[in-house]
Design an enzyme around this catalytic site. Structure first.
Site, PDB file in Angstrom:
ATOM      1  N   CYS A  71       0.847  -1.199   0.000  1.00  0.00           N
ATOM      2  CA  CYS A  71       0.000   0.000   0.000  1.00  0.00           C
ATOM      3  C   CYS A  71       0.885   1.253   0.000  1.00  0.00           C
ATOM      4  O   CYS A  71       1.818   1.345   0.811  1.00  0.00           O
ATOM      5  CB  CYS A  71      -0.889  -0.007   1.239  1.00  0.00           C
ATOM      6  SG  CYS A  71      -1.762   1.540   1.489  1.00  0.00           S
ATOM      7  N   CYS A  77       0.153   6.018   7.255  1.00  0.00           N
ATOM      8  CA  CYS A  77      -1.166   5.714   7.808  1.00  0.00           C
ATOM      9  C   CYS A  77      -1.022   4.697   8.937  1.00  0.00           C
ATOM     10  O   CYS A  77      -0.275   3.747   8.829  1.00  0.00           O
ATOM     11  CB  CYS A  77      -2.024   5.134   6.687  1.00  0.00           C
ATOM     12  SG  CYS A  77      -3.513   4.321   7.224  1.00  0.00           S
ATOM     13  N   CYS A  80      -2.875   0.028   9.197  1.00  0.00           N
ATOM     14  CA  CYS A  80      -2.279  -1.311   9.144  1.00  0.00           C
ATOM     15  C   CYS A  80      -0.883  -1.236   9.785  1.00  0.00           C
ATOM     16  O   CYS A  80      -0.276  -0.169   9.805  1.00  0.00           O
ATOM     17  CB  CYS A  80      -2.110  -1.766   7.697  1.00  0.00           C
ATOM     18  SG  CYS A  80      -3.668  -1.897   6.794  1.00  0.00           S
ATOM     19  N   CYS A 152      -8.077   4.473   1.223  1.00  0.00           N
ATOM     20  CA  CYS A 152      -7.786   3.145   1.751  1.00  0.00           C
ATOM     21  C   CYS A 152      -8.300   2.047   0.815  1.00  0.00           C
ATOM     22  O   CYS A 152      -9.440   2.086   0.347  1.00  0.00           O
ATOM     23  CB  CYS A 152      -8.430   3.005   3.124  1.00  0.00           C
ATOM     24  SG  CYS A 152      -8.217   1.388   3.846  1.00  0.00           S
ATOM     25  N   GLN A 272     -18.180  -8.342  14.291  1.00  0.00           N
ATOM     26  CA  GLN A 272     -16.809  -8.667  13.862  1.00  0.00           C
ATOM     27  C   GLN A 272     -16.559  -8.118  12.461  1.00  0.00           C
ATOM     28  O   GLN A 272     -17.443  -8.179  11.607  1.00  0.00           O
ATOM     29  CB  GLN A 272     -16.593 -10.189  13.867  1.00  0.00           C
ATOM     30  CG  GLN A 272     -16.633 -10.819  15.246  1.00  0.00           C
ATOM     31  CD  GLN A 272     -15.353 -10.607  16.054  1.00  0.00           C
ATOM     32  OE1 GLN A 272     -14.474  -9.852  15.666  1.00  0.00           O
ATOM     33  NE2 GLN A 272     -15.264 -11.254  17.194  1.00  0.00           N
ATOM     34  N   TYR A 298     -21.178 -10.934  27.372  1.00  0.00           N
ATOM     35  CA  TYR A 298     -20.694  -9.966  26.372  1.00  0.00           C
ATOM     36  C   TYR A 298     -21.274 -10.372  25.013  1.00  0.00           C
ATOM     37  O   TYR A 298     -20.566 -10.582  24.048  1.00  0.00           O
ATOM     38  CB  TYR A 298     -19.163  -9.932  26.316  1.00  0.00           C
ATOM     39  CG  TYR A 298     -18.502  -9.843  27.673  1.00  0.00           C
ATOM     40  CD1 TYR A 298     -18.205  -8.604  28.230  1.00  0.00           C
ATOM     41  CD2 TYR A 298     -18.198 -10.994  28.406  1.00  0.00           C
ATOM     42  CE1 TYR A 298     -17.607  -8.517  29.482  1.00  0.00           C
ATOM     43  CE2 TYR A 298     -17.612 -10.911  29.656  1.00  0.00           C
ATOM     44  CZ  TYR A 298     -17.310  -9.673  30.187  1.00  0.00           C
ATOM     45  OH  TYR A 298     -16.722  -9.600  31.420  1.00  0.00           O
ATOM     46  N   GLU A 319     -25.396  -8.476  28.118  1.00  0.00           N
ATOM     47  CA  GLU A 319     -24.758  -7.442  27.291  1.00  0.00           C
ATOM     48  C   GLU A 319     -25.063  -6.079  27.912  1.00  0.00           C
ATOM     49  O   GLU A 319     -26.175  -5.839  28.361  1.00  0.00           O
ATOM     50  CB  GLU A 319     -25.307  -7.551  25.853  1.00  0.00           C
ATOM     51  CG  GLU A 319     -25.112  -6.359  24.975  1.00  0.00           C
ATOM     52  CD  GLU A 319     -23.644  -5.987  24.728  1.00  0.00           C
ATOM     53  OE1 GLU A 319     -22.825  -6.862  24.423  1.00  0.00           O
ATOM     54  OE2 GLU A 319     -23.329  -4.777  24.864  1.00  0.00           O
ATOM     55  N   ASP A 368     -16.900 -13.241  25.576  1.00  0.00           N
ATOM     56  CA  ASP A 368     -16.301 -12.561  24.420  1.00  0.00           C
ATOM     57  C   ASP A 368     -16.125 -11.082  24.779  1.00  0.00           C
ATOM     58  O   ASP A 368     -16.778 -10.214  24.220  1.00  0.00           O
ATOM     59  CB  ASP A 368     -17.242 -12.736  23.212  1.00  0.00           C
ATOM     60  CG  ASP A 368     -16.670 -12.157  21.927  1.00  0.00           C
ATOM     61  OD1 ASP A 368     -15.536 -11.652  21.949  1.00  0.00           O
ATOM     62  OD2 ASP A 368     -17.380 -12.191  20.910  1.00  0.00           O
ATOM     63  N   CYS A 395     -10.048 -10.653  21.958  1.00  0.00           N
ATOM     64  CA  CYS A 395      -9.294  -9.828  21.003  1.00  0.00           C
ATOM     65  C   CYS A 395      -8.000  -9.353  21.639  1.00  0.00           C
ATOM     66  O   CYS A 395      -7.288  -8.524  21.077  1.00  0.00           O
ATOM     67  CB  CYS A 395     -10.140  -8.665  20.500  1.00  0.00           C
ATOM     68  SG  CYS A 395     -10.847  -7.698  21.818  1.00  0.00           S
TER      69      CYS A 395
END
Ligand code: SAH
Length: 448
Positions: A71, A77, A80, A152, A272, A298, A319, A368, A395
């Site tokens: 890229c 940027c 990423c 992007c 997601q 969650y 939640e 989660d 995550c």
């Protein structure tokens, strides 16, 4: 050492955010975009009490794993952060990180599997900034809040067109850009989800809106398949979204389908970001569940609850975001699972002790949580339930490993013993060092 000093550094390790780590005068130096084994010339960017940061001027001896980023915006940027690393080495490094955390933090020896995907991101959160006297949309530069205008490669067609329409309108009408330092100015972020040929665009504003006329003008200029929302957010922090959204044009919910579960997504609900990997992750997580009841903590808009309802008799989901719970009730209704699923709005820590008390069958627990993990109170409450299985989707596997350690210790104190039955990395964010992790513990049957 002072800011602007030029130094030569050997990269000896990698840090939590995927950057290279060197040592200088006994202090740690973080150097973005470098790889272990490289020697670099760098300029000192900041000097803190315990560490320095530096930016590469020249890579003096490149790693064999360094590649040319695909890229043109990459080094400016911050969207990423692994495009300079070859794919195989990146995968091995990500697996190695998890293996280390499992061993060092959770005290578990296990070799996780890496699951790759092929999808692109379905959501971009783009800050507004100023460049050459014009309002632009872009990404924050690595480690800063300076907005770099980027075109992007992850923008779908609807996203790109929406960015063009919004920028055209706000530049024509001279709408001010939010300034973090002074807290003044209106335009904060443009958040766009593009899924299944439809898009939902949310303009996050430091105030109630940017004026009915211009909001309507933007709505009218957008394509039929783009829904447009305004989200007031006057908080002086880094959280992108505010607490509510106002629909300007289109439909209030974006339809999604995950492995046959249909759901309607509001802009404030979590989803997601990578379509192909998401399905693999959920499939693997649900295959770990095999008790008559599931507690889904969650739970977001109820994707996992409804997938689990295909095999469980009862699902209790917790939640904290009210709009997500509304979405979750609608998801249960839409999929014919309203009788099986009970959605509770609250924090896992507050709600879990009470629901746990009312259960009288074998139960699995799926969690989660966000990056900070579940924490001690939730893990203790889960261990008191002695579930058949604990399925952890994470995550941030550093906090996951911390939580797993707490759970195993608490369970051991009650005489319950668990073994690992699954652990995999899912490449949800393929151009970055971030991953989703699935980890499953199963209760060992007592031997008499
Ligand atoms: N399992 C869902 C959502 C995962 S994201 C899915 O796969 O789509 C994490 C979710 O936890 C978010 O929806 C967030 O709103 C919610 N959350 C954050 N803190 C929480 C807490 N303390 N208790 C319950 N839910 C929480």
């Amino acid at each position: 050492m002072n800011v602007k000093d030029v130094v030569e550094l050997d990269i000896i390790d990698s840090g939590m955010d995927g950057e290279g780590v060197a040592r200088l005068d006994g202090k740690v130096v973080f150097v973005p975009y470098t790889l272990v084994g490289e020697r670099v010339r760098a300029v000192v960017k900041s000097v803190k009490k315990n560490y320095l940061t530096a930016s590469v001027i020249k890579v003096l001896s490149p790693s064999p794993h360094r590649v040319t980023p695909a890229c043109p915006h990459y080094y400016k940027c911050g969207g990423c952060d692994t495009l300079h690393i070859d794919g195989k080495y990146r995968r091995e490094a990500l697996v190695g990180d998890l293996k280390n955390n499992l061993k060092k933090i959770a005290g578990i020896e296990y070799s996780p599997e890496f699951v790759a995907g092929d999808g692109a991101r379905n959501k971009l959160s783009m800050p507004f900034g100023l460049s050459g006297g014009k309002t632009v949309i872009g990404m924050y530069r690595h480690g800063t809040h300076t907005v770099e205008p980027v075109d992007c490669g992850f923008m779908g067609e609807l996203t790109r067109e929406t960015v063009r329409v919004v920028l055209d309108a706000v530049n024509r009408r001279n709408i001010s850009v939010y300034d973090e330092k002074s807290g003044r100015g209106l335009l904060r972020h443009l958040v766009i989800r593009e899924i299944g040929g439809r898009a939902s665009a949310t303009l996050v504003v430091n105030g109630d809106g940017i004026g009915d006329d211009i909001e309507r003008e933007i709505g009218d200029a957008l394509q039929q398949s783009v829904d447009f929302f305004v989200c007031p957010n006057t908080r002086r922090n880094n959280v992108v979204m505010g607490d509510s959204v106002r629909l300007v044009k289109g439909e209030p919910r974006l339809p999604v389908n995950v492995l046959g579960v249909r759901a309607m997504l509001s802009p404030l609900s979590f989803f997601q970001v990578n379509d192909s990997i998401r399905d693999k992750l959920y499939e693997a997580a649900i295959s770990c569940v095999n008790s008559p009841a599931l507690i889904d903590l969650y739970s977001g808009i109820g994707i996992t609850s409804n997938l689990a309802a295909k095999k469980c008799e009862k699902v209790i989901a917790v939640e904290v975001v009210p709009q997500a719970v509304e979405d979750a009730d609608a998801t249960a209704e839409l999929n014919g699972n309203a009788d099986k699923i009970r959605n509770i709005c609250g924090t896992a820590e507050d709600v879990l002790p009470d629901i746990a008390a009312g259960l009288n069958c074998d139960v699995d627990v799926l969690v989660d949580p966000p990056r900070k993990g579940c924490g001690g109170a939730v893990m203790t409450a889960i261990s008191n339930l002695a579930p058949k299985r604990l399925v952890y989707v994470s995550c941030n596997h550093a906090t996951m490993c911390r939580d797993v350690r707490i759970f195993i210790d608490e369970c051991a104190a009650h005489g319950d013993d668990y073994e690992v039955c699954d652990c995999r990395i899912f490449d949800m964010f393929p151009q970055t060092h971030h991953v989703e992790t699935l980890f499953c513990l199963s209760k060992r049957q007592p031997h008499y």
